[in-house]
Design a protein around this motif. Structure first.
Motif, PDB file in Angstrom:
ATOM      1  N   MET A   1      25.484  34.878   0.130  1.00 37.21           N
ATOM      2  CA  MET A   1      24.277  34.173  -0.248  1.00 37.21           C
ATOM      3  C   MET A   1      23.294  34.119   0.920  1.00 37.21           C
ATOM      4  SD  MET A   1      22.884  32.681  -2.724  1.00 37.21           S
ATOM      5  CE  MET A   1      21.666  31.513  -3.168  1.00 37.21           C
ATOM      6  N   GLY A   2      23.807  34.024   2.155  1.00 33.08           N
ATOM      7  CA  GLY A   2      22.943  33.950   3.324  1.00 33.08           C
ATOM      8  C   GLY A   2      22.136  35.214   3.521  1.00 33.08           C
ATOM      9  N   LEU A   3      22.762  36.380   3.313  1.00 29.28           N
ATOM     10  CA  LEU A   3      22.063  37.651   3.481  1.00 29.28           C
ATOM     11  C   LEU A   3      20.970  37.809   2.432  1.00 29.28           C
ATOM     12  CD1 LEU A   3      21.801  40.396   4.882  1.00 29.28           C
ATOM     13  CD2 LEU A   3      23.491  41.259   3.275  1.00 29.28           C
ATOM     14  N   LEU A   4      21.258  37.429   1.209  1.00 31.20           N
ATOM     15  CA  LEU A   4      20.266  37.525   0.143  1.00 31.20           C
ATOM     16  C   LEU A   4      19.064  36.635   0.443  1.00 31.20           C
ATOM     17  CD1 LEU A   4      19.490  38.636  -2.630  1.00 31.20           C
ATOM     18  CD2 LEU A   4      20.678  36.694  -3.637  1.00 31.20           C
ATOM     19  N   LEU A   5      19.312  35.425   0.914  1.00 32.25           N
ATOM     20  CA  LEU A   5      18.232  34.514   1.258  1.00 32.25           C
ATOM     21  C   LEU A   5      17.424  35.045   2.438  1.00 32.25           C
ATOM     22  CD1 LEU A   5      17.211  31.851   0.183  1.00 32.25           C
ATOM     23  CD2 LEU A   5      18.672  30.683   1.810  1.00 32.25           C
ATOM     24  N   TYR A   6      18.102  35.645   3.403  1.00 33.58           N
ATOM     25  CA  TYR A   6      17.437  36.258   4.564  1.00 33.58           C
ATOM     26  C   TYR A   6      16.512  37.382   4.109  1.00 33.58           C
ATOM     27  CZ  TYR A   6      17.086  38.062   9.346  1.00 33.58           C
ATOM     28  OH  TYR A   6      16.636  38.477  10.563  1.00 33.58           O
ATOM     29  N   LEU A   7      16.962  38.213   3.172  1.00 37.86           N
ATOM     30  CA  LEU A   7      16.139  39.310   2.658  1.00 37.86           C
ATOM     31  C   LEU A   7      14.946  38.794   1.863  1.00 37.86           C
ATOM     32  CD1 LEU A   7      18.905  41.817   1.539  1.00 37.86           C
ATOM     33  CD2 LEU A   7      17.461  41.957   3.566  1.00 37.86           C
ATOM     34  N   ILE A   8      15.151  37.731   1.098  1.00 38.87           N
ATOM     35  CA  ILE A   8      14.053  37.156   0.313  1.00 38.87           C
ATOM     36  C   ILE A   8      12.989  36.570   1.230  1.00 38.87           C
ATOM     37  CG2 ILE A   8      13.459  35.274  -1.276  1.00 38.87           C
ATOM     38  CD1 ILE A   8      16.152  35.836  -2.692  1.00 38.87           C
ATOM     39  N   VAL A   9      13.413  35.811   2.233  1.00 35.41           N
ATOM     40  CA  VAL A   9      12.450  35.220   3.172  1.00 35.41           C
ATOM     41  C   VAL A   9      11.734  36.323   3.949  1.00 35.41           C
ATOM     42  CG1 VAL A   9      12.225  33.772   5.230  1.00 35.41           C
ATOM     43  CG2 VAL A   9      13.673  33.034   3.351  1.00 35.41           C
ATOM     44  N   GLY A  10      12.457  37.357   4.368  1.00 32.03           N
ATOM     45  CA  GLY A  10      11.840  38.490   5.048  1.00 32.03           C
ATOM     46  C   GLY A  10      10.813  39.184   4.174  1.00 32.03           C
ATOM     47  N   GLY A  11      11.115  39.340   2.899  1.00 36.28           N
ATOM     48  CA  GLY A  11      10.171  39.958   1.966  1.00 36.28           C
ATOM     49  C   GLY A  11       8.916  39.133   1.776  1.00 36.28           C
ATOM     50  N   ILE A  12       9.076  37.825   1.680  1.00 31.16           N
ATOM     51  CA  ILE A  12       7.917  36.950   1.509  1.00 31.16           C
ATOM     52  C   ILE A  12       7.042  36.967   2.759  1.00 31.16           C
ATOM     53  CG2 ILE A  12       7.215  34.536   1.245  1.00 31.16           C
ATOM     54  CD1 ILE A  12       9.662  34.212  -0.624  1.00 31.16           C
ATOM     55  N   ILE A  13       7.671  36.923   3.916  1.00 30.79           N
ATOM     56  CA  ILE A  13       6.902  36.948   5.163  1.00 30.79           C
ATOM     57  C   ILE A  13       6.179  38.292   5.316  1.00 30.79           C
ATOM     58  CG2 ILE A  13       7.138  37.014   7.679  1.00 30.79           C
ATOM     59  CD1 ILE A  13       9.134  34.741   7.382  1.00 30.79           C
ATOM     60  N   GLY A  14       6.843  39.395   4.992  1.00 31.44           N
ATOM     61  CA  GLY A  14       6.197  40.701   5.047  1.00 31.44           C
ATOM     62  C   GLY A  14       5.034  40.808   4.080  1.00 31.44           C
ATOM     63  N   TRP A  15       5.202  40.255   2.890  1.00 29.69           N
ATOM     64  CA  TRP A  15       4.136  40.268   1.893  1.00 29.69           C
ATOM     65  C   TRP A  15       2.942  39.453   2.368  1.00 29.69           C
ATOM     66  CZ3 TRP A  15       2.781  36.027  -1.453  1.00 29.69           C
ATOM     67  CH2 TRP A  15       1.836  36.350  -2.414  1.00 29.69           C
ATOM     68  N   LEU A  16       3.202  38.248   2.918  1.00 27.88           N
ATOM     69  CA  LEU A  16       2.115  37.423   3.437  1.00 27.88           C
ATOM     70  C   LEU A  16       1.395  38.107   4.593  1.00 27.88           C
ATOM     71  CD1 LEU A  16       3.678  33.851   3.391  1.00 27.88           C
ATOM     72  CD2 LEU A  16       1.812  34.702   1.975  1.00 27.88           C
ATOM     73  N   ALA A  17       2.157  38.750   5.462  1.00 27.84           N
ATOM     74  CA  ALA A  17       1.549  39.454   6.595  1.00 27.84           C
ATOM     75  C   ALA A  17       0.653  40.589   6.122  1.00 27.84           C
ATOM     76  CB  ALA A  17       2.625  39.987   7.532  1.00 27.84           C
ATOM     77  N   SER A  18       1.086  41.321   5.091  1.00 25.16           N
ATOM     78  CA  SER A  18       0.254  42.411   4.590  1.00 25.16           C
ATOM     79  C   SER A  18      -1.010  41.880   3.917  1.00 25.16           C
ATOM     80  CB  SER A  18       1.046  43.302   3.638  1.00 25.16           C
ATOM     81  OG  SER A  18       1.394  42.611   2.460  1.00 25.16           O
TER      82      SER A  18
ATOM     83  N   ILE B   1      10.558  46.998  -0.484  1.00 23.44           N
ATOM     84  CA  ILE B   1      11.396  47.392   0.655  1.00 23.44           C
ATOM     85  C   ILE B   1      10.569  47.376   1.939  1.00 23.44           C
ATOM     86  CG2 ILE B   1      12.827  49.228   1.628  1.00 23.44           C
ATOM     87  CD1 ILE B   1      14.034  47.886  -0.838  1.00 23.44           C
ATOM     88  N   GLY B   2       9.341  47.847   1.882  1.00 28.51           N
ATOM     89  CA  GLY B   2       8.459  47.817   3.044  1.00 28.51           C
ATOM     90  C   GLY B   2       8.158  46.391   3.485  1.00 28.51           C
ATOM     91  N   ASN B   3       7.967  45.479   2.515  1.00 29.48           N
ATOM     92  CA  ASN B   3       7.724  44.079   2.856  1.00 29.48           C
ATOM     93  C   ASN B   3       8.940  43.450   3.519  1.00 29.48           C
ATOM     94  OD1 ASN B   3       5.100  43.986   1.898  1.00 29.48           O
ATOM     95  ND2 ASN B   3       5.729  43.398  -0.152  1.00 29.48           N
ATOM     96  N   ILE B   4      10.129  43.746   3.009  1.00 26.58           N
ATOM     97  CA  ILE B   4      11.352  43.194   3.592  1.00 26.58           C
ATOM     98  C   ILE B   4      11.531  43.705   5.018  1.00 26.58           C
ATOM     99  CG2 ILE B   4      13.872  43.204   3.442  1.00 26.58           C
ATOM    100  CD1 ILE B   4      13.540  43.176   0.380  1.00 26.58           C
ATOM    101  N   VAL B   5      11.344  45.003   5.210  1.00 25.39           N
ATOM    102  CA  VAL B   5      11.495  45.586   6.554  1.00 25.39           C
ATOM    103  C   VAL B   5      10.450  44.995   7.502  1.00 25.39           C
ATOM    104  CG1 VAL B   5      11.290  47.715   7.882  1.00 25.39           C
ATOM    105  CG2 VAL B   5      12.597  47.687   5.760  1.00 25.39           C
ATOM    106  N   CYS B   6       9.215  44.877   7.038  1.00 24.23           N
ATOM    107  CA  CYS B   6       8.155  44.303   7.866  1.00 24.23           C
ATOM    108  C   CYS B   6       8.470  42.854   8.219  1.00 24.23           C
ATOM    109  CB  CYS B   6       6.822  44.393   7.142  1.00 24.23           C
ATOM    110  SG  CYS B   6       5.476  43.599   8.033  1.00 24.23           S
ATOM    111  N   GLY B   7       8.956  42.087   7.274  1.00 21.07           N
ATOM    112  CA  GLY B   7       9.295  40.689   7.532  1.00 21.07           C
ATOM    113  C   GLY B   7      10.430  40.545   8.522  1.00 21.07           C
ATOM    114  N   ILE B   8      11.447  41.376   8.410  1.00 20.01           N
ATOM    115  CA  ILE B   8      12.589  41.285   9.319  1.00 20.01           C
ATOM    116  C   ILE B   8      12.208  41.768  10.712  1.00 20.01           C
ATOM    117  CG2 ILE B   8      14.899  42.195   9.772  1.00 20.01           C
ATOM    118  CD1 ILE B   8      15.354  42.051   6.722  1.00 20.01           C
ATOM    119  N   VAL B   9      11.505  42.902  10.794  1.00 15.87           N
ATOM    120  CA  VAL B   9      11.059  43.399  12.106  1.00 15.87           C
ATOM    121  C   VAL B   9      10.059  42.420  12.716  1.00 15.87           C
ATOM    122  CG1 VAL B   9       9.784  45.249  13.257  1.00 15.87           C
ATOM    123  CG2 VAL B   9      11.520  45.807  11.571  1.00 15.87           C
TER     124      VAL B   9
END
Length: 82
Positions: free
Chosen positions: A1-18, A30-38
């Motif tokens: 569950m932690g990994l899924l939540l991490y990916l969701i938060v990363g995706g939201i942050i990447g989307w907001l940044a874009s 996938i690009g939003n998730i990668v951008c959010g995590i990086v």
């Protein structure tokens, strides 16, 4: 569950940044998730872990780092397309 939540938060942050940077990222979700995590990694290295945190990601530094990453991607793609 932690990994899924991490990916969701990363995706939201990447989307907001874009949205803030005014640049659509390639590869959609996938690009939003990668951008959010990086971006979270970049923001954590530059700014630390201040501000609110969710799913192990400090939200404000991650958002700032993601915006920087999106702008860096824009510069690199503009240079390579010329």
């Amino acid at each position: 569950m932690g990994l899924l939540l991490y990916l969701i938060v990363g995706g939201i942050i990447g989307w907001l940044a874009s949205l803030i940077a005014g640049n659509n990222l390639p590869y959609g979700v996938i690009g939003n998730i990668v951008c959010g995590i990086v971006g979270a990694w970049i923001g954590g290295m530059l700014l630390g872990t201040w501000g609110p945190s969710f799913a192990g990601i400090a939200i404000l530094p991650a958002l700032i780092g993601s915006i920087l990453f999106v702008l860096l991607l824009r510069v690199v793609t503009n240079i390579l397309s010329k």
